[in-house]
Design a protein around this motif. Structure first.
Motif, PDB file in Angstrom:
ATOM      1  N   ARG A  95      -8.551   4.059 -10.179  1.00 30.88           N
ATOM      2  CA  ARG A  95      -6.811   4.025 -10.126  1.00 30.88           C
ATOM      3  C   ARG A  95      -6.391   5.418 -10.186  1.00 30.88           C
ATOM      4  O   ARG A  95      -5.146   5.582  -9.465  1.00 30.88           O
ATOM      5  N   ASP A  96      -6.704   6.377 -11.133  1.00 28.78           N
ATOM      6  CA  ASP A  96      -6.104   7.721 -10.678  1.00 28.78           C
ATOM      7  C   ASP A  96      -6.315   8.136  -9.516  1.00 28.78           C
ATOM      8  O   ASP A  96      -5.371   8.812  -8.954  1.00 28.78           O
ATOM      9  N   ALA A  99      -3.829   6.849  -7.153  1.00 29.79           N
ATOM     10  CA  ALA A  99      -2.403   7.263  -7.376  1.00 29.79           C
ATOM     11  C   ALA A  99      -2.546   8.786  -6.682  1.00 29.79           C
ATOM     12  O   ALA A  99      -1.368   8.984  -5.990  1.00 29.79           O
ATOM     13  N   ASP A 100      -3.474   9.500  -6.641  1.00 26.11           N
ATOM     14  CA  ASP A 100      -3.572  10.985  -6.084  1.00 26.11           C
ATOM     15  C   ASP A 100      -3.222  10.640  -4.495  1.00 26.11           C
ATOM     16  O   ASP A 100      -2.748  11.345  -3.946  1.00 26.11           O
ATOM     17  N   ARG A 102      -2.016   8.247  -3.015  1.00 24.75           N
ATOM     18  CA  ARG A 102      -0.632   7.761  -2.581  1.00 24.75           C
ATOM     19  C   ARG A 102       0.402   8.921  -2.542  1.00 24.75           C
ATOM     20  O   ARG A 102       1.206   9.372  -1.967  1.00 24.75           O
ATOM     21  N   ASN A 103      -0.040   9.995  -3.618  1.00 29.70           N
ATOM     22  CA  ASN A 103       0.702  11.122  -3.649  1.00 29.70           C
ATOM     23  C   ASN A 103       0.715  11.990  -2.677  1.00 29.70           C
ATOM     24  O   ASN A 103       1.753  12.610  -2.019  1.00 29.70           O
ATOM     25  N   TYR A 131       4.782  14.504  -9.372  1.00 28.42           N
ATOM     26  CA  TYR A 131       3.352  14.097  -9.700  1.00 28.42           C
ATOM     27  C   TYR A 131       2.215  14.701  -8.771  1.00 28.42           C
ATOM     28  O   TYR A 131       1.232  14.281  -8.947  1.00 28.42           O
ATOM     29  N   ARG A 133      -0.696  17.115  -8.106  1.00 31.55           N
ATOM     30  CA  ARG A 133      -1.534  17.722  -8.806  1.00 31.55           C
ATOM     31  C   ARG A 133      -1.347  19.152  -9.046  1.00 31.55           C
ATOM     32  O   ARG A 133      -1.695  19.719  -9.953  1.00 31.55           O
TER      33      ARG A 133
ATOM     34  N   ALA B 317       2.345   8.436  -9.276  1.00 31.98           N
ATOM     35  CA  ALA B 317       2.248   8.562 -10.755  1.00 31.98           C
ATOM     36  C   ALA B 317       0.925   7.968 -11.072  1.00 31.98           C
ATOM     37  O   ALA B 317       0.744   6.918 -10.984  1.00 31.98           O
ATOM     38  N   ARG B 318       0.188   8.730 -12.210  1.00 26.53           N
ATOM     39  CA  ARG B 318      -1.009   8.014 -12.607  1.00 26.53           C
ATOM     40  C   ARG B 318      -0.450   7.224 -13.639  1.00 26.53           C
ATOM     41  O   ARG B 318       0.548   7.552 -14.250  1.00 26.53           O
ATOM     42  N   ALA B 319      -1.361   6.491 -14.378  1.00 24.89           N
ATOM     43  CA  ALA B 319      -1.069   5.675 -15.627  1.00 24.89           C
ATOM     44  C   ALA B 319      -0.748   6.668 -16.601  1.00 24.89           C
ATOM     45  O   ALA B 319       0.198   6.462 -17.442  1.00 24.89           O
ATOM     46  N   ASP B 321       0.720   9.540 -16.504  1.00 23.17           N
ATOM     47  CA  ASP B 321       2.017   9.965 -16.243  1.00 23.17           C
ATOM     48  C   ASP B 321       3.037   9.189 -16.915  1.00 23.17           C
ATOM     49  O   ASP B 321       3.932   9.330 -17.518  1.00 23.17           O
ATOM     50  N   ILE B 322       2.960   7.841 -16.747  1.00 25.66           N
ATOM     51  CA  ILE B 322       3.777   6.723 -16.973  1.00 25.66           C
ATOM     52  C   ILE B 322       3.713   6.578 -18.726  1.00 25.66           C
ATOM     53  O   ILE B 322       5.011   6.731 -19.267  1.00 25.66           O
ATOM     54  N   SER B 390       2.035   1.686 -18.638  1.00 21.06           N
ATOM     55  CA  SER B 390       1.061   2.330 -17.983  1.00 21.06           C
ATOM     56  C   SER B 390      -0.038   1.289 -17.329  1.00 21.06           C
ATOM     57  O   SER B 390      -0.608   1.785 -16.236  1.00 21.06           O
TER      58      SER B 390
END
Ligand SMILES: Nc1ncnc2c1ncn2[C@@H]1O[C@H](COP(=O)(O)OP(=O)(O)O)[C@@H](O)[C@H]1O
Ligand SMILES: [Mg+2]
Lengths: 271, 401
Positions: A95-96, A99-100, A102-103, A131, A133, B317-319, B321-322, B390
């Motif tokens: 997941r993280d 997210a990175d 996507r960012n 967001y 890094r 945004a990571r979990a 961050d939320i 999140s």
């Protein structure tokens, strides 16, 4: 057949020009398990997209366009197959890490704009940088957001809120936001779906200008008129690729706009 | 994400809904405000009593003649002829006794300057001001020499000085007690009223020997004031005095009473501690109520802003961050509520103190407790909604209408 000719183009690009694809999909699948029946939204799509391409993904409603785009955009994970983005196997990321991705690598533009209300255009465009890094100094965030707005022709409206902007202008803000982190890929799911035809052509003009500057763009649409502004058309049916071919007689937004204005002029004169 | 950016987002979200934010904070504001207000007023009252107790002198033990519990002695403390100067001398030799004064009391009409005044005349030793923690405003205390020579020397209280010498410094002048001229060697600093509402400055103090031989003719003292070395040995010294006097008096019944100021102090602190527990309970309940209010609103806020959460996740945004964003929002709500509550509570107690002429003290520890507990309430009540936010799936969140 179109698919075969495309495979030849891919080979030429890969071995003779030595470019690697931005996107490499290998038998990608997505199955939704909802209640009793499984919905096979995407059933085995293999596709390469190279830097500088401008691709339209077409197909009737329910053919799996959005599902495919969400997986390309790292918003969703495939249930089968592999997906490499810039050489990274995205289908295995957590997941993280998604997210990175996507960012840093992807800019997404939605049909419904998806701007934060009661927040200025500039702040909307700054948001992805919050967001990152790596820290981006707030001063630099401001400058980059402003530059990004200027790129889509909205520099003077930086402090307007979404409800003070027209649909076309809101979509430009969304494009500026998608571009602000300098992604390898700009994705747009029916970006003109909520816009009238003239505004749609203006937005396609923005895309063509960005593509001329080297940005790779993938766009979902079900309108042939809109797809004709792109360079390559991939048509889906039932979660599979039906055809994949280069666009002949590509439309140029500037010319189309000019023609539209002349027509309007003529209508005015006639009445 | 950086805390500063989160704080900005949080403050914008809270400002966007000012009225709701205020109402959400109300629980914490009222809880913290009520506790700080109540603590300030009770601490003020407690401190006032403590001041009056320590005004009696530090580490003081008083030996009264007569035993309050003895049926035969109905004259009250200090009226029975049982304590002597020899008892005083013996107590002086006990370890941990640093000062001692035998006390003889009498009321008399005193004259000076053609004015007269009825006041209390005490016979004491030169240790007396030290025992009572009482400063001499001008002049000095009489000496041991004065005690030995039955000197006609006197130290007078502020009230007596004001009554008899309205316009001059009495030191060096003469005061007549029972028609005997005593020279004023010192004037005591003002001490005010004691716990029982008596004016402590309405007093004339002479050497006990002079009192016992010239003013009255007594062989017994009313009481003995003893100062112990420190507060840890008070009980020990009390016991030693009791043992010593029992041995000396050889009576079947205890014909004296030993009391210490420590006992009084303990009563006061026990009362204020009980009050503290009560307030802590009220604080806990009201903060829990405030926390529930915050959690409720945060849950509503997460649902309302599902789309915003989706957008933020879509742009990277990571979990965490939320989670941090919503936690900070909750903590900001409760921290601002706590701050307003502290200000309101202090203001309220000052107002009551001003209107009712009561003392008020806001202990720093309670402010710290208020700040910490409102922050903790923010974290606890914000955590579940923030965690829920999140865990949202970006696509579902984006589709949410
Ligand atoms: N979250 C979901 N759960 C179950 N089925 C879904 C979900 N999203 C899409 N589908 C189904 O997958 C198929 C493809 O949908 P979608 O990709 O949205 O099509 P398009 O964008 O081409 O209209 C449709 O049949 C749709 O009903
Ligand atoms: Mg769709």
């Amino acid at each position: 057949m179109a698919g075969v000719s495309r495979a030849v183009v891919d080979l030429i690009l890969k071995y003779f020009v030595q470019t690697n694809p931005v996107i490499k999909l290998d038998a990608i699948q997505k199955t939704y398990h909802t209640g009793e029946v499984d919905v096979h939204a995407v059933r085995g799509i293999t596709l390469n997209i190279f830097p500088g391409e401008f691709v339209a993904i077409m197909g009737s409603s329910g053919s799996g366009k959005s599902t495919l785009m969400n997986m390309i955009g790292a918003l969703d994970r495939p249930t089968g197959g592999h997906y490499w983005l810039d050489g990274i196997d995205v289908s295995t990321l957590d997941r993280d890490a998604l997210a990175d991705v996507r960012n840093e690598k992807i800019g997404f533009v939605f049909q419904g704009f998806n701007l934060l209300s009661r927040t200025s255009a500039l702040e909307n465009v700054e948001m992805p940088m919050q967001y990152n890094r790596q820290r981006i100094h707030s001063h630099e965030q401001r400058t980059r957001a402003q530059q990004s707005l200027e790129l889509v022709g909205l520099g003077p409206r930086a402090d307007h809120h979404p409800n003070q902007l027209s649909g076309g202008q809101q979509q430009r803000v969304a494009i500026a936001r998608a571009l602000v982190n300098k992604p390898s890929l700009l994705l747009a799911d029916e970006p003109t779906g909520n816009l009238d035809s003239q505004t749609s052509i203006e937005i396609m003009g923005v895309f063509q200008k960005l593509n001329d500057q080297g940005i790779t763009i993938i766009m979902v649409t079900h309108e042939l008129d809109v797809a004709r502004f792109t360079k390559r058309m991939v048509i889906l049916r039932d979660g599979k690729i039906l055809t994949d071919e280069a666009v002949q007689n590509r439309s140029v937004a500037d010319k189309e706009l000019q023609r539209l204005r002349q027509e309007q002029q003529a209508v005015k004169l006639a009445s | 994400m950086r805390i500063i950016a989160s704080l900005k987002i949080a403050s914008r979200a809270l400002r966007r809904n000012k009225m709701r934010s205020l109402l959400t904070m109300l629980g914490v504001i009222i809880g913290v405000g009520a506790v700080i207000g109540a603590v300030s007023l009770t601490s003020g009252a407690t401190k006032q009593v403590e001041d009056q107790v320590s005004n009696l002198g530090e580490n003081v033990i008083t030996v009264f003649s007569g035993n309050f519990t003895t049926g035969g002695m109905r004259g009250g403390w200090g009226s029975a002829p049982t304590l002597t100067l020899e008892d005083t001398a013996a107590i002086r030799l006990l370890p941990h006794v640093v000062a001692i004064s035998p006390e003889v009391r009498d009321r008399a009409q005193v004259l000076a300057n053609g004015l007269n005044w009825n006041t209390q005349v005490l016979g004491e030793s030169p240790d007396y001001p030290q025992i009572r923690n009482w400063d001499i405003a001008s002049g000095s205390m009489f000496s041991d020499q004065d005690v030995r020579t039955l000197a006609k020397a006197a130290v007078i209280g502020k009230t007596v000085a004001d009554q008899l010498f309205p316009n001059e410094n009495p030191v060096g002048l003469t005061i007549r007690i029972r028609n005997l001229p005593f020279q004023i060697v010192g004037v005591l600093a003002a001490k005010g009223f004691n716990l029982f509402g008596q004016d402590q400055d309405d007093v004339v103090i002479v050497p006990y020997s002079s009192h016992m031989h010239r003013i009255t003719t007594r062989t017994f003292v009313n009481s003995i004031q003893v100062q112990a070395e420190n507060d840890k040995v008070i009980s020990l010294v009390q016991q030693e005095i009791t043992d010593l006097l029992l041995a000396r008096h050889r009576s079947k019944e205890q014909d004296f009473t030993v009391r210490s100021q420590l006992e009084l102090m303990q009563t006061v602190t026990a009362t204020s501690r009980a009050m503290g527990f009560l307030l802590a309970g009220v604080a806990a309940v009201s903060l829990v109520v405030g926390g529930i209010g915050i959690m409720n609103i945060m849950l509503v806020s997460v649902t309302e802003r599902t789309r915003e959460i989706g957008i933020r996740m879509a742009v990277g945004a990571r979990a965490a961050d939320i989670l941090v964003q919503f936690l900070i929002e909750a903590v900001t709500l409760s921290a601002i509520g706590g701050a307003i509550g502290i200000a309101g509570g202090v203001g309220f107690s000052r107002l009551v103190a001003y209107l009712k002429d009561m003392p008020t003290v806001t202990p720093v520890i309670w402010i710290v407790i208020a700040v910490v507990s409102s922050a903790v309430i923010g974290i606890i009540s914000g955590f579940y909604p923030a965690w829920k936010a999140s865990k949202l799936d970006p696509i579902d969140a984006l589709r949410y209408e």
